[in-house]
Design a protein around this motif. Sequence first.
Motif, mmCIF file in Angstrom:
data_model
loop_
_atom_site.group_PDB
_atom_site.id
_atom_site.type_symbol
_atom_site.label_atom_id
_atom_site.label_comp_id
_atom_site.label_asym_id
_atom_site.label_seq_id
_atom_site.Cartn_x
_atom_site.Cartn_y
_atom_site.Cartn_z
ATOM 1 N N GLY A 21 42.643 -18.923 50.718
ATOM 2 C CA GLY A 21 42.232 -20.421 50.676
ATOM 3 C C GLY A 21 42.116 -21.013 52.211
ATOM 4 N N GLN A 22 42.910 -20.510 52.983
ATOM 5 C CA GLN A 22 43.001 -20.903 54.425
ATOM 6 C C GLN A 22 41.800 -20.498 55.140
ATOM 7 N N LEU A 23 41.138 -19.318 54.714
ATOM 8 C CA LEU A 23 39.836 -19.045 55.144
ATOM 9 C C LEU A 23 39.079 -19.817 54.807
ATOM 10 N N TYR A 24 38.827 -20.434 53.450
ATOM 11 C CA TYR A 24 37.843 -21.337 53.045
ATOM 12 C C TYR A 24 38.050 -22.645 53.693
ATOM 13 N N ALA A 25 39.355 -23.051 54.186
ATOM 14 C CA ALA A 25 39.578 -24.265 54.629
ATOM 15 C C ALA A 25 39.142 -24.139 56.116
ATOM 16 N N GLY A 26 39.286 -23.282 56.582
ATOM 17 C CA GLY A 26 38.758 -22.881 58.232
ATOM 18 C C GLY A 26 37.280 -23.139 58.267
ATOM 19 N N ALA A 27 36.561 -22.430 57.141
ATOM 20 C CA ALA A 27 35.185 -22.435 57.087
ATOM 21 C C ALA A 27 34.751 -23.745 56.882
#
Length: 360
Positions: free
Chosen positions: A91-97
């Motif tokens: 989820g943190q990856l998608y938030a960063g993206a």
Amino acid sequence: MIRFEPREPASLSRLILVPVAAAVVALALAAIPMGFAGLNIFKAYGLMATGAFGSLFAFTEMLTRATPLILTGLAAALAFRAKLWNIGAEGQLYAGALAAVAVGTGVIDAPSFVLIPLVVFCGALAGGLVMLGPTLLKTRLGVDEVVTTLLLNFVILLFVQMMLEGPMKDPMGMGWPQSEPILDAAALPKLMARMRIHGGLIIALVAALGVYLLLKRTVWGFEIRAVGENANAARHAGIPVTATFIRVGLISGALAGLAGVGEVAGLKGYLTADLSPGFGYSGIVVAMLAGLNPIGVVVAALFIASIFVGADSMSRATGVSNYLADLIVAMALISVLVSGLFLRFKVRFVGQRHTEGAAK
């Protein structure tokens, strides 16, 4: 009766040998279903090696796949060192993206030397803020962060899908749920002409070195290790346990957010809901294989990436499903967990009489 007794602290050579042995065992176990599928095992592994290392293109593809794994592996390794169980790197990856796309698609008109650092910073900040919530719930209310970080993965992915179907949808995308493309000025530079390898790899390697120095050479690193060993003892010694957890959560989430930045600003150029094939979850395997060592994370990420890229190549050549890579990764995780158990404890078989005598 089986009894586990603590061992003496393992030597450096044994700590290095355990993940290597786990990888070998995983490859050996994966050979069993490959044999049942009718494959020549040596030929299959040869195809996998060629697919990952057999050409310059294959090698750069492996490095490209390893880039997000290094960052999500670092996110897990740093958090786990403090016994902050961050299962939410996906989820943190998608938030960063999402943050990278929000800033890098034309909201701000600036040259590359301004826009690229801004995109990277915003992506890292978004990932860190996502992890801040579960960290505060753990430190203030005692809520289990495994549950909150895991469930947040699905919440964030649904939010990303909503944004891609709504306000962030590309009007020129022919109806596909994707964001507008990142501006050229906001895109991470390519490291080699006509190859997909990009500047995210440099960010990942610098991050690995930075986390290593943080843990080994700074007061914060000492506090992180102390809290991970025994939070109550660390609190009694005057270490700010709550502040340490918050720092670790922010940095861990930021590292995972950087993985998302690399995927949209360095590789794909725009955001879709299928941006990650599970990099956040694979990062946990990378961290465990590395023994939570930041430098080991780089090596473990290269191994996992070579498995994924090699399995894709082998699948095309033989017609066997590339889900074999997931099988190998799962077996590697199980192997390293089991070997870690025997690294920390000795197994003794105690007879019934001895047990009764000890009880008396």
